[in-house]
Write an enzyme that holds these catalytic residues in place. Structure first.
Site, PDB file in Angstrom:
ATOM      1  N   LYS A   1      15.490  -0.740 -22.366  1.00 62.26           N
ATOM      2  CA  LYS A   1      16.775  -0.054 -21.725  1.00 62.26           C
ATOM      3  C   LYS A   1      17.226  -0.330 -20.591  1.00 62.26           C
ATOM      4  CE  LYS A   1      14.401   4.203 -22.079  1.00 62.26           C
ATOM      5  NZ  LYS A   1      13.203   3.679 -21.802  1.00 62.26           N
TER       6      LYS A   1
ATOM      7  N   ARG B   1      16.838  13.309 -23.947  1.00 60.82           N
ATOM      8  CA  ARG B   1      15.837  12.802 -23.834  1.00 60.82           C
ATOM      9  C   ARG B   1      14.765  14.140 -24.823  1.00 60.82           C
ATOM     10  NH1 ARG B   1      14.356   9.106 -19.481  1.00 60.82           N
ATOM     11  NH2 ARG B   1      12.460   8.732 -19.223  1.00 60.82           N
TER      12      ARG B   1
ATOM     13  N   ARG C   1       4.653  -4.635 -14.602  1.00 63.89           N
ATOM     14  CA  ARG C   1       6.343  -4.233 -14.091  1.00 63.89           C
ATOM     15  C   ARG C   1       6.101  -4.543 -12.586  1.00 63.89           C
ATOM     16  NH1 ARG C   1       9.703   0.099 -16.518  1.00 63.89           N
ATOM     17  NH2 ARG C   1       9.033   1.313 -15.631  1.00 63.89           N
TER      18      ARG C   1
HETATM   19  P1  AP5 Z   1      12.882   6.615 -16.279  1.00 70.88           P
HETATM   20  O1  AP5 Z   1      13.893   6.165 -15.878  1.00 70.88           O
HETATM   21  O2  AP5 Z   1      13.954   6.564 -17.435  1.00 70.88           O
HETATM   22  O3  AP5 Z   1      11.657   6.004 -17.595  1.00 70.88           O
HETATM   23  P2  AP5 Z   1      11.782   4.926 -18.572  1.00 70.88           P
HETATM   24  O4  AP5 Z   1      12.497   5.907 -19.690  1.00 70.88           O
HETATM   25  O5  AP5 Z   1       9.651   5.532 -18.871  1.00 70.88           O
HETATM   26  O6  AP5 Z   1      11.686   3.979 -19.513  1.00 70.88           O
HETATM   27  P3  AP5 Z   1      11.595   2.631 -18.692  1.00 70.88           P
HETATM   28  O7  AP5 Z   1      12.595   2.505 -17.017  1.00 70.88           O
HETATM   29  O8  AP5 Z   1      10.251   2.559 -18.080  1.00 70.88           O
HETATM   30  O9  AP5 Z   1      11.677   1.684 -19.432  1.00 70.88           O
HETATM   31  P4  AP5 Z   1      12.980   0.872 -19.782  1.00 70.88           P
HETATM   32  O10 AP5 Z   1      13.420   1.066 -21.136  1.00 70.88           O
HETATM   33  O11 AP5 Z   1      14.308   0.849 -18.973  1.00 70.88           O
HETATM   34  O12 AP5 Z   1      12.334  -1.368 -19.668  1.00 70.88           O
HETATM   35  P5  AP5 Z   1      12.559  -2.305 -18.922  1.00 70.88           P
HETATM   36  O13 AP5 Z   1      13.832  -2.551 -18.908  1.00 70.88           O
HETATM   37  O14 AP5 Z   1      12.352  -1.024 -17.033  1.00 70.88           O
HETATM   38  O15 AP5 Z   1      12.460   7.913 -16.149  1.00 70.88           O
HETATM   39  C1  AP5 Z   1      11.511   8.121 -15.550  1.00 70.88           C
HETATM   40  C2  AP5 Z   1      11.212   9.678 -15.095  1.00 70.88           C
HETATM   41  O16 AP5 Z   1      12.327  10.325 -14.645  1.00 70.88           O
HETATM   42  C3  AP5 Z   1      11.068  10.389 -16.162  1.00 70.88           C
HETATM   43  O17 AP5 Z   1       9.898  10.022 -16.195  1.00 70.88           O
HETATM   44  C4  AP5 Z   1      11.211  11.607 -15.843  1.00 70.88           C
HETATM   45  O18 AP5 Z   1      10.399  12.364 -14.910  1.00 70.88           O
HETATM   46  C5  AP5 Z   1      12.754  11.556 -15.679  1.00 70.88           C
HETATM   47  N1  AP5 Z   1      13.881  11.361 -15.904  1.00 70.88           N
HETATM   48  C6  AP5 Z   1      14.477  10.889 -16.115  1.00 70.88           C
HETATM   49  N2  AP5 Z   1      15.857  10.351 -17.206  1.00 70.88           N
HETATM   50  C7  AP5 Z   1      15.036  12.298 -18.036  1.00 70.88           C
HETATM   51  C8  AP5 Z   1      15.506  12.988 -18.780  1.00 70.88           C
HETATM   52  N3  AP5 Z   1      16.689  12.552 -19.562  1.00 70.88           N
HETATM   53  N4  AP5 Z   1      15.452  14.412 -19.245  1.00 70.88           N
HETATM   54  C9  AP5 Z   1      13.586  14.850 -17.580  1.00 70.88           C
HETATM   55  N5  AP5 Z   1      13.445  14.046 -16.983  1.00 70.88           N
HETATM   56  C10 AP5 Z   1      13.624  12.388 -16.881  1.00 70.88           C
HETATM   57  O19 AP5 Z   1      11.523  -3.116 -18.948  1.00 70.88           O
HETATM   58  C11 AP5 Z   1      10.364  -2.792 -18.934  1.00 70.88           C
HETATM   59  C12 AP5 Z   1       9.896  -3.880 -18.672  1.00 70.88           C
HETATM   60  O20 AP5 Z   1       9.682  -5.142 -19.758  1.00 70.88           O
HETATM   61  C13 AP5 Z   1       9.992  -4.566 -17.314  1.00 70.88           C
HETATM   62  O21 AP5 Z   1       8.883  -4.927 -16.424  1.00 70.88           O
HETATM   63  C14 AP5 Z   1      11.423  -5.967 -17.854  1.00 70.88           C
HETATM   64  O22 AP5 Z   1      11.441  -7.012 -17.318  1.00 70.88           O
HETATM   65  C15 AP5 Z   1      10.398  -6.206 -19.350  1.00 70.88           C
HETATM   66  N6  AP5 Z   1      11.206  -6.837 -20.256  1.00 70.88           N
HETATM   67  C16 AP5 Z   1      12.292  -5.959 -20.416  1.00 70.88           C
HETATM   68  N7  AP5 Z   1      13.139  -6.615 -21.602  1.00 70.88           N
HETATM   69  C17 AP5 Z   1      12.110  -7.400 -22.019  1.00 70.88           C
HETATM   70  C18 AP5 Z   1      11.799  -8.608 -22.918  1.00 70.88           C
HETATM   71  N8  AP5 Z   1      12.429  -8.732 -23.911  1.00 70.88           N
HETATM   72  N9  AP5 Z   1      10.694  -9.482 -22.977  1.00 70.88           N
HETATM   73  C19 AP5 Z   1       9.553  -9.320 -22.559  1.00 70.88           C
HETATM   74  N10 AP5 Z   1       9.812  -8.102 -21.122  1.00 70.88           N
HETATM   75  C20 AP5 Z   1      11.125  -7.472 -21.040  1.00 70.88           C
HETATM   76 MG    MG Z   2      13.989   2.126 -17.153  1.00 72.66          MG
END
Ligand code: AP5
Ligand code: MG
Length: 212
Positions: free
Chosen positions: A13, A88, A127
């Site tokens: 995302k 969420r 990551r």
């Molecule tokens: P948040 O920061 O939103 O974390 P998340 O939903 O767990 O999502 P991530 O940021 O871990 O993943 P992403 O989908 O963004 O993936 P990314 O692009 O980094 O939330 C964190 C915390 O905050 C929650 O647990 C909660 O405590 C709180 N919070 C936030 N919003 C909230 C809400 N609305 N309500 C309540 N609490 C809330 O990619 C992942 C990895 O994969 C990276 O290393 C990237 O380089 C790699 N990658 C990306 N695309 C590819 C691809 N195509 N191929 C290979 N690798 C790839």
């Molecule tokens: Mg994220």
């Protein structure tokens, strides 16, 4: 463009939201990024959120609803926005409906990024994140210089919630509270499902196609 990115932790995302918002000149409203900044700055909000975030648990709805209401009030969000990591829970989704209705707006697309669990776990366990601009790097998406952000030269860190037990907790939170939202939005015919497996460029192409 008044859109939402939906998808499990590690779906990409943040990675895709940064590219799309740069392309369309709209802000990325990431509640995760805003909360991490508050934690780093040691604000009252950050102090409230830190323990829950580190444990991989959701922060209470009223806190994140307040963050988004404030972000939507900014003039930068007037011509469009991309929500990343919000809503969420169903109460967050109903609060968002109310915030948008008050501003005479509504959600146009919900982009649902689909990635199998084994790929998600593999991505998150490799990551590294820039603490300043929140750009993510991984095994298949490495920085040009090891450990250093391409964009601002900052030293990369491992997010505390990317430890294996926290990743599992985040997946549980997603499955029990967030996955329901696909049904919530399907009734309005705004959901566009996108296969999130492939290179970053391939996934971006699919997203652009889904938005047509
Ligand atoms: P948040 O920061 O939103 O974390 P998340 O939903 O767990 O999502 P991530 O940021 O871990 O993943 P992403 O989908 O963004 O993936 P990314 O692009 O980094 O939330 C964190 C915390 O905050 C929650 O647990 C909660 O405590 C709180 N919070 C936030 N919003 C909230 C809400 N609305 N309500 C309540 N609490 C809330 O990619 C992942 C990895 O994969 C990276 O290393 C990237 O380089 C790699 N990658 C990306 N695309 C590819 C691809 N195509 N191929 C290979 N690798 C790839
Ligand atoms: Mg994220």
């Amino acid at each position: 463009m008044n859109d939402i990115f939906l998808g499990p932790p590690g779906a990409g995302k943040g990675t895709q939201a940064k590219r799309l918002t740069a392309r369309f000149g709209i802000p990325q409203l990431s509640t995760g990024d805003i909360l991490r900044k508050a934690v780093a700055d040691g604000t009252a909000l950050g102090k409230q959120a830190k323990a829950l975030m580190d444990a991989g648990k959701l922060v209470p709805d009223d806190i994140v609803n307040g963050i988004v209401d404030e972000a939507l009030a900014s003039p930068i969000a007037a011509k469009g926005f991309l929500l990343d990591g919000f809503p969420r829970t169903v109460p967050q989704a109903t609060a968002l409906d109310e915030m948008l209705a008050r501003r005479g707006k509504k959600i146009e697309h919900v982009l649902s990024l689909e990635v199998p669990t084994d790929v998600l776990v593999d991505r998150l366990s490799g990551r590294q994140t820039c603490p300043k601009c929140q750009t993510s790097y991984g095994k298949d998406t490495p920085p040009k210089r090891a450990g250093i952000c391409d964009k601002d030269g900052e030293k990369l860190i491992v997010r505390p919630d990317d430890m294996p037990d926290r990743i599992r907790q985040r997946m549980l939170e997603y499955e029990s509270k967030t996955a329901l939202l696909t049904g919530y939005y399907t009734a309005r015919s705004v959901v566009r499902t996108v296969d999130g497996v492939g290179t970053v460029e391939e996934v971006e192409k699919r997203i652009l196609q889904a938005l047509r």
